[in-house]
Structures are given as structure tokens and as C-alpha cells.
Write an enzyme that holds these catalytic residues in place. Structure first.
Site, PDB file in Angstrom:
ATOM      1  N   ARG A  72      14.971 -13.667 -32.088  1.00  0.00           N
ATOM      2  CA  ARG A  72      16.270 -14.129 -32.750  1.00  0.00           C
ATOM      3  C   ARG A  72      16.985 -15.188 -31.971  1.00  0.00           C
ATOM      4  NH1 ARG A  72      20.559  -9.736 -33.685  1.00  0.00           N
ATOM      5  NH2 ARG A  72      21.139 -10.117 -31.422  1.00  0.00           N
ATOM      6  N   CYS A  79      16.097  -4.623 -39.260  1.00  0.00           N
ATOM      7  CA  CYS A  79      16.225  -4.380 -37.580  1.00  0.00           C
ATOM      8  C   CYS A  79      17.527  -3.771 -36.945  1.00  0.00           C
ATOM      9  CB  CYS A  79      15.876  -5.919 -36.880  1.00  0.00           C
ATOM     10  SG  CYS A  79      17.092  -6.962 -37.158  1.00  0.00           S
ATOM     11  N   HIS A 123       0.744  -1.129   0.158  1.00  0.00           N
ATOM     12  CA  HIS A 123      -0.003   0.074   0.125  1.00  0.00           C
ATOM     13  C   HIS A 123       1.065   1.151   0.061  1.00  0.00           C
ATOM     14  CE1 HIS A 123       0.643   1.298   4.045  1.00  0.00           C
ATOM     15  NE2 HIS A 123       0.722  -0.056   4.487  1.00  0.00           N
ATOM     16  N   GLY A 133      20.284  -7.264 -41.166  1.00  0.00           N
ATOM     17  CA  GLY A 133      20.867  -6.756 -40.107  1.00  0.00           C
ATOM     18  C   GLY A 133      21.954  -5.916 -40.488  1.00  0.00           C
ATOM     19  N   SER A 134      21.797  -4.517 -40.431  1.00  0.00           N
ATOM     20  CA  SER A 134      22.744  -3.677 -41.153  1.00  0.00           C
ATOM     21  C   SER A 134      24.013  -3.583 -40.635  1.00  0.00           C
ATOM     22  CB  SER A 134      21.977  -2.443 -41.304  1.00  0.00           C
ATOM     23  OG  SER A 134      21.823  -1.765 -39.847  1.00  0.00           O
ATOM     24  N   ASN A 135      24.088  -3.782 -39.097  1.00  0.00           N
ATOM     25  CA  ASN A 135      25.604  -3.902 -38.739  1.00  0.00           C
ATOM     26  C   ASN A 135      26.480  -4.845 -39.163  1.00  0.00           C
ATOM     27  OD1 ASN A 135      24.384  -1.808 -36.883  1.00  0.00           O
ATOM     28  ND2 ASN A 135      24.241  -2.827 -35.251  1.00  0.00           N
ATOM     29  N   GLU A 150      22.454 -10.695 -43.184  1.00  0.00           N
ATOM     30  CA  GLU A 150      23.360  -9.964 -42.956  1.00  0.00           C
ATOM     31  C   GLU A 150      24.938 -10.409 -43.153  1.00  0.00           C
ATOM     32  OE1 GLU A 150      23.220 -10.457 -38.549  1.00  0.00           O
ATOM     33  OE2 GLU A 150      22.940 -12.612 -38.588  1.00  0.00           O
TER      34      GLU A 150
END
Length: 804
Positions: A584, A757, A427, A707-709, A686
Site C-alpha cells: 500500500r 485486509c 561466534h 479496508g474494514s476499519n 474503504e
């Protein structure tokens, strides 16, 4: 026996709960009216409520009149308001007036008769009862009045019941109740008090707790939040212990085949309240056993049953509810013992979204459960005892052992609150939310570790864990009207790794989760290398001891991994159900895996872990396939037992088409078969080979996610972790753009969806515009960049003539 009928000439002094409903608040107060409503209207939904009766507001006013108390109370209040007496002096004087007074003979006999009847129904000479206060201004939609009046447990015998009723009347004028009415603007003599006398559930040898039909921190409306502890429920309500916590997903409760428990946390539960035998005290606190501390209070099936009751109560009242429950340790039966409106999240706008962002980093001094979602800063004011609250400095951060209702007079004056004990459903936490004061509760030792007068920053804006930082850190506040966000043709999704963070973002109009990372759950929540659970004989003794500690409560340590991973994924999926949530599979590098507990026994040093034993290559390898089996078990449980069939499984770093076949075969061997039970399989796109052979990969998967990295790293030959090469790492490089455009084109030619992503669109608005121009199906953004990137995507679509 039944309650006497009312006429224009008679006052009704007693009502059975079964003859009472929510329309009787003016007569029996919010708490007792709610008990009556539960008893009368929700038994058909299976909700069990212990029998009982209530004295009415008429009985309270007759008590005042019989003893001539009203003018004397007014005088005490006037002395306090005019500064001639302190709050403590005025409250004590009024309470003494009640305790020295007596009931009118007729009312006293009615209470005795009803108590005898209740005992007879229970088959006992003197049935133990709970005697609870219920103010006529209590449990209203705009004020909880949580814990402002007293409750007396394990009361037996007619004289003891009458005495407890008198003490309940007196508790209408506790210091905290007087202060709270002042805050809320209620007249002190405009509020009457009803007393509920309810058969005790033997939770002293069982368990009890509280639950909400809404997530109390984020306001997410589709989760039931349950707190549970051994013994009588006052320990949870008062916040004196750290209870077990459960979250159950409401939309899946209708399917009896599912167990939609999405979070489960074992609390410390160091002590419990039980009945006292002998002496004047009716209850006492005792230490719990080591086994009780390690064990969960509720089985999943019991948590689901309580959640079904909570949902039924919410549907009946048409609003989020705050409830108390108890489990009889002798019979194993569950009971609902209280229900009142939830008063904080229910008042918040669903369209306005306010976020707080720390702009600086600092040393973490303490952590606990976050109450609220804001940030505050100020100097530490340590107060260990309520008798010293007058020393509190306005605008400071109150640091105390626990924030029970005696602290209400200073809680509103605090910038923030930090406690050693308590949970998010105590509470004290409820009142903190209602007052809009952020709190970090259950830190364990903040009163000892936070120096009095030290400058600190209290953050409840980073998920379920609240943090106390050293120093006064800068932060920003952002308000966004969700109704004004533009619509887009491109699906705009979010990247989520932390289950605790998922609930924070439920208001975003996201099209689902484009990337849910397992790694956060494994490294932060599980912490153990999966192979160390499969082959404990290969683990060093010191790490084996730590593994035993983490997995206590599980007969099979492997189940600890499966269960924790499954509930973590489920909690990420819940806020976005039934939209797709793309999970993933694990993509740790060997050096990251080696840092997990026991990992050193299973990982080999690699010269270049970024290009080494990671992703798909692990899943079918003899060195990891048994660990991969645990991942598959968790995903199968999420989809088929918990019920999130919207979970899509994604394979990362899949180098060759043959490797894709091996992974698909391994997954099928663990019951995850593409197309069965609606299962979709995606692949991270990727690696340049994924783009070059996209047509062949597309025959094996239902979708791609760029996965652009990693794609940038491998196209440009740039180590993405290298500081010296940071200037060369750019997802907008023409070579990377050409690969992305080719991947999108080939995916669409093959008739499958493709999204992105990686970090790129979150960091570079021009990259988001390029992707829209290429016709990408979805962009998945980091949640904190979603609100600023969405208008960029909408503007790009408008320029390209691709309206939503």
C-alpha cells in the site's frame, strides 16, 4: 612440492589443501577438510580460496607420543573431574605441557619444507600465513565448536610457524574447549588436532567477515546473511565490534541483471584488527576513522558475489553453511577462507512452529540484536571479566561486555545473555543459539545500565531487535504443527508492516501478503519526511543536522529514502516470493506526517486529519507530488532492480474516479505503468463511494482490498479513534456487512479479485465466516492471529460446501 603418498606402513603428516577433501575430517579436522573441499571442488564456481596446507591427526598423535604427553593429560583431566583441581588449573597445566614440548624432527622439517614451498608460490621469502586450529570433532552437523581453539594471524618465518602450530595444539585444552567437549559428550583424548597453514589475505588493509547461507535467527532458508568489518576478521568472529550487515535473496541470484540485496545496515565498526610491526604481538587493535565508521564495507555487487559463493557452497554440501571471507585491500579480490555446517537452524523442524508472546508490557531498559526467538527472565548477573565467571548464579541473566568462548562454561547455565558488543554472526551468538539460550547482543552499554540483581525479561520474540524489559513479565509459548493445518479454498494472506517481522513468519503457509504497509518503514526506519529531503532549505537547522546524520554515507539524501524504503519492502516480499505481495502506498494523516523529522515545515494543521489530506489526494498534489516520486522510485527499484516482480501496488483512500485517474497518471509518469512488466494496481475499497461506483473503479484497477476499519468508520459515521464511541464501532454491523457484500458482488461482476485486509476477520471469527459465505477471494490476517483463524475459515468453507 606435493604431499607424500600414504601407504599401510606410513603415516601422512602433511596434506596440501588441494589434495584434501571433506572425506578427510578424521585426518585434518572439519575446518581443514572443508578448506580442501573448497579448493578442490568449488573453483569452477568461481570461489577463490587462499593456498595452504594442513598437519594431520597423525602428526598430532606423533607429537603426543614423542613427548609422552597422553598419560600426563589423562592425569590432569582426572584431577579436574574428581574435584582435585579447578577447570582453570587443569587447563593451564595441560597447555604448559604442550608449550614445553617439541616436534619430532621429521615432522618439523616437513612443516618447514611446505612453508618454504608456499612462500615460493607467493613469490616471497617468508609469506605471512594464518595458522588455524582444526579439531577432528569440529564443524560437524551437530556441533560447531565455534572459536574453541586458537587462530594466529600474520605469522612469518619457519620458527614462528612451528611455534604457532605448538600453540594451536595447546589450545585444544583451553578452559572453554574442555567445557564444550564435556557439554557435547566428546572424550578429551578422542579428539585430535590438525593445524591449517594458509596464505594470509591482506584484509588488514581491506575487510573481512562471516556469512551464513540461511537466516540465523528465523531459519528462513532463502537469504544469505553477511557480516562485514574493516581489517582482519577476528573482530567479527569474536564479536568485539558491531559490523555491517547485509541480506541477499538467493532465488534471484541466477539473474545477473538483478541486485537482490534485501537488507543493508551500517554497523558502528569502532575498531579494527591490523598487522603489528615490531614487538612480539603479530596483530593489534586500532580505532577506525570517522569515514570508515560511516561507510559500508561492501558494495552491493560484492555482497551479491559473496552470496553467489555461499549458495554454491551450500549446494555442494547439500546443507546450510557457516562461512568466513576476506577482501584483500591491495588487489580488491574477495576470498573464501572457511566453510563449516550451520548447526542450529538446520536441525530445527520446518513443520513445527513455536511462538512466544509477551502478556505484559514493561519499560525497555536496553535493545540490541536478537539471538534466538524466545523469551527468558531472571535476575541480572553483571560479570565484566572472564576471571570472575565463577561468581555467576545459575538461572540468572548473564550481562557482560561480550560473550566470547571463554564464557561457554556459564552460558549454558544462564537463562539469557545480554552483551554490550557483538553482532548476530559472532561466534558467541552462534554458541548461544546452539545452546538454546536467548541473547541480546550489541546493546552498547548494558553492563552500565542494568543493575546487578535486578529482575528483567529478555525478549527475542519481537523481530530482529532484542529487548530487555524491567521486571519479570508473563509470557506464553505456543507450538503448532504446520502439517496439521487445514487447506482452504479462500486465499489466506498476512498483513506485514515491519521488515524485521516478515522473516519471523516465513513458515506460515500464507498465500502472500495482503497488506504491506509503507508507514512502518517510513516512520521507524527512515524517520524523515520525504519533502524534507527534496527541499532541505525549508527545514530548521536542528532538524537539518539530524537529517545529515541519518543520511551520512549517501551523496544524495533523497537516495537514503528510496534505498531504505526499497530494501524494507524487498525484505517483506522475500519470505513470500513468488506469491503476491500487495504494498500500500503511504497513508499517513497530516498529524502523523508532521511528527516525522522535518515534517512540521510541510504539514498544515487539520481539524479532522482522518478525513483530510491523506492517501490518494497527496500523490498528485503540488504539496506532496515530489515526495510521492520517491515512493514510486522505491517501488520501481524493488520490482525491476532487486527483482520482486510479485509486488502489487495498492492505492489507499481514493475518493473519486477522477482522483483514481490522476493517481494512475502520476504513477505512470514515474515509470509505474499498469500492465508493464506485469505490474498490477489494486485499490483499497474503504470509502462508500468505492462501493457505489465499484464498476467504474474496477475498470482502472486489477483488484480491490476492503479496508474494514475506514469503511466501518465512514458507513456508521463513527470516529474509529474515539474512546466515547468505541461501543458503536463494529465491522459486523448490518450496514457495514451490506456494503461489504455489495463490494464483493460488484468486483466479481467486473471480473476482478477482491480481498479484505482490515482488522475485522482477525478479531471476529464470525466476520471471517460471513466473508467466506459471500465468496471473497482472500482474507489477510495479522500474523499472530493466522494460526487460530485458519481453522475457522476452513470450517466455514466446509459448512458452506466450499472445500479447498
Amino acid at each position: 612440492m606435493t604431499a607424500p603418498s600414504a601407504t599401510s606402513a606410513t603415516r601422512v603428516h602433511i596434506k596440501w589443501f588441494s589434495d584434501t577433501g571433506i572425506g578427510d575430517i578424521a585426518s585434518v579436522g572439519g575446518k581443514n577438510a572443508s578448506l580442501g573441499e573448497l579448493s578442490r571442488s568449488l573453483q569452477s564456481a568461481g570461489v577463490k580460496v587462499p593456498e595452504g596446507f594442513a598437519t594431520t591427526a597423525d602428526a598430532y598423535r606423533a607429537f603426543l607420543e614423542h613427548n609422552g604427553l597422553e598419560p600426563r593429560i589423562r592425569d590432569c583431566i582426572a584431577q579436574y573431574q574428581e574435584g582435585r583441581a579447578t577447570l582453570r588449573q587443569a587447563g593451564a597445566a595441560i597447555r604448559e605441557l604442550f608449550l614445553a614440548a617439541g616436534f619430532p624432527d621429521g615432522i618439523a622439517e616437513e612443516i618447514r619444507e611446505h612453508y618454504r614451498d608456499l612462500s615460493q608460490r607467493a613469490g616471497l621469502a617468508q609469506v605471512p600465513v594464518a595458522v588455524r586450529s582444526s579439531a577432528t570433532a569440529e564443524d560437524l552437523p551437530d556441533a560447531s565448536f565455534a572459536g574453541q581453539q586458537e587462530t594466529f594471524l600474520n605469522v612469518s618465518g619457519e620458527r614462528a610457524v612451528l611455534d604457532a602450530c605448538r600453540r594451536c595444539y595447546a589450545s585444544l585444552f583451553t578452559d572453554r574447549a574442555i567445557s564444550y567437549r564435556d557439554i557435547k559428550g566428546y572424550g578429551h583424548l578422542d579428539v585430535a588436532l590438525s593445524v591449517g597453514i594458509q596464505r594470509m589475505v591482506r584484509s588488514d588493509v581491506g575487510a573481512s567477515g562471516v556469512m551464513f547461507s540461511i537466516d540465523t535467527e528465523s531459519g528462513f532458508p532463502q537469504a544469505v546473511l553477511i557480516s562485514a568489518a574493516w581489517g582482519l576478521g577476528e573482530t567479527v568472529v569474536q564479536g568485539t565490534i558491531n559490523p555491517d550487515k547485509y541480506q541477499v535473496f538467493k532465488p534471484l541470484l541466477a539473474d545477473s541483471r538483478l541486485i537482490p540485496v534485501i537488507a543493508r545496515e551500517t554497523g558502528a565498526k569502532e575498531r579494527k584488527m591490523v598487522y603489528s610491526h615490531g614487538g612480539s604481538a603479530l596483530t593489534r587493535m586500532v580505532d577506525t576513522t570517522e569515514r570508515e565508521r560511516a561507510a559500508l564495507v561492501l558494495a552491493d555487487a560484492e555482497a551479491v558475489l559473496l552470496a553467489r559463493w555461499a549458495t554454491a557452497v551450500e549446494q555442494h554440501y547439500g546443507r546450510p553453511m557457516d562461512m568466513e571471507w576476506a577482501k584483500d585491500g591491495l588487489t580488491g579480490e574477495l576470498f573464501m577462507v572457511q566453510a563449516r555446517p550451520e548447526t542450529v537452524q538446520a536441525r530445527r523442524s520446518s513443520s513445527m512452529f513455536r511462538t512466544y508472546h509477551l502478556q505484559q508490557q514493561g519499560q525497555v531498559l536496553a535493545t540490541g540484536a536478537a539471538v534466538g526467538d524466545s523469551i527468558a527472565k531472571g535476575n541480572v548477573c553483571v560479570i565484566r571479566d572472564a576471571k570472575d565467571i565463577e561468581s555467576f548464579t545459575d538461572g540468572s541473566v548473564l550481562v557482560t561486555r561480550m560473550t566470547d568462548p571463554d564464557w561457554v562454561p556459564v552460558m549454558k547455565r544462564a537463562a539469557g545473555i545480554v552483551t554490550d558488543h557483538g553482532g548476530p554472526t559472532s561466534h558467541a551468538a552462534i554458541v548461544s543459539r546452539e545452546l538454546g539460550v536467548p541473547a541480546v547482543v550489541g546493546t552498547g552499554n548494558a553492563t552500565d545500565t542494568l543493575p546487578h540483581g535486578a529482575p528483567i525479561t529478555l525478549s527475542c520474540a519481537e523481530g530482529e531487535e532484542g529487548r530487555v524489559y524491567e521486571g519479570l513479565l508473563e509470557y506464553t509459548v505456543e507450538d503448532v504443527d504446520m502439517d496439521r493445518l487445514p487447506a482452504t479454498r479462500t486465499d489466506v494472506m498476512v498483513n506485514i508492516g515491519s521488515p524485521a517481522a516478515a522473516f519471523k513468519w516465513w513458515r506460515l503457509p500464507a498465500a502472500g501478503v495482503g497488506l504491506a504497509r509503507m508507514e512502518f518503514i517510513i516512520s521507524n526506519l527512515i524517520r524523515i519526511h520525504p519533502m524534507a529531503l527534496v527541499h532541505p532549505e525549508r527545514v530548521a537547522d536542528d532538524e537539518a543536522a539530524l537529517i545529515r546524520k541519518l543520511t551520512r554515507g549517501y551523496d544524495d539524501p533523497q537516495e537514503y529514502f528510496v534505498d531504505t524504503l526499497a530494501t524494507g519492502i524487498a525484505k517483506i516480499a522475500a519470505p513470500f516470493y513468488p506469491k503476491p505481495v500487495i504494498v500500500r502506498l503511504s497513508d499517513f494523516k497530516s498529524n502523523e506526517y508532521s511528527h516525522l523529522i522535518g515534517g512540521g515545515s510541510f504539514e498544515h494543521p487539520e481539524e479532522n486529519p482522518m478525513l483530510g489530506f491523506r492517501g490518494a489526494s497527496r500523490y498528485y498534489s503540488e504539496d506532496y507530488r515530489e515526495g510521492f516520486a520517491l515512493e514510486c522510485r522505491a517501488l520501481k527499484r524493488v520490482r525491476e532492480q532487486i527483482g520482486f516482480a510479485n509486488v502489487v501496488v495498492m492505492v489507499p483512500f481514493c475518493r473519486t474516479v477522477h482522483e483514481a485517474d490522476q493517481v494512475i497518471e502520476a504513477m505512470a509518469g514515474h515509470g509505474l505503468v499498469r500492465g508493464e512488466a506485469g505490474l498490477q494496481l489494486y485499490m483499497m475499497c474503504e470509502i462508500p463511494s468505492n462501493v457505489i461506483l465499484a464498476g467504474q473503479f474496477a475498470q482502472r484497477f486489477d483488484g480491490f482490498s476492503i479496508g474494514s476499519n475506514d469503511l466501518t468508520q465512514l458507513v456508521l459515521g463513527v470516529d474509529r479513534d474515539s474512546e466515547q464511541l468505541a461501543g458503536l464501532f463494529d465491522e459486523r454491523d448490518p450496514a457495514v456487512s451490506a456494503m461489504i457484500a455489495e463490494a464483493i458482488s460488484k468486483a466479481h461482476t467486473a471480473g476482478i479479485r477482491i480481498g479484505i485486509c482490515g482488522q475485522g476477520p482477525s478479531n471476529h471469527p464470525e466476520l471471517a465466516e460471513f466473508l467466506v459465505g459471500q465468496g471473497i477471494d482472500s482474507l489477510s490476517l495479522n500474523p499472530d492471529t493466522y494460526l487460530r483463524t485458519l481453522p475457522v475459515i476452513a470450517a466455514a468453507e466446509q459448512r458452506l460446501g466450499r472445500r479447498a
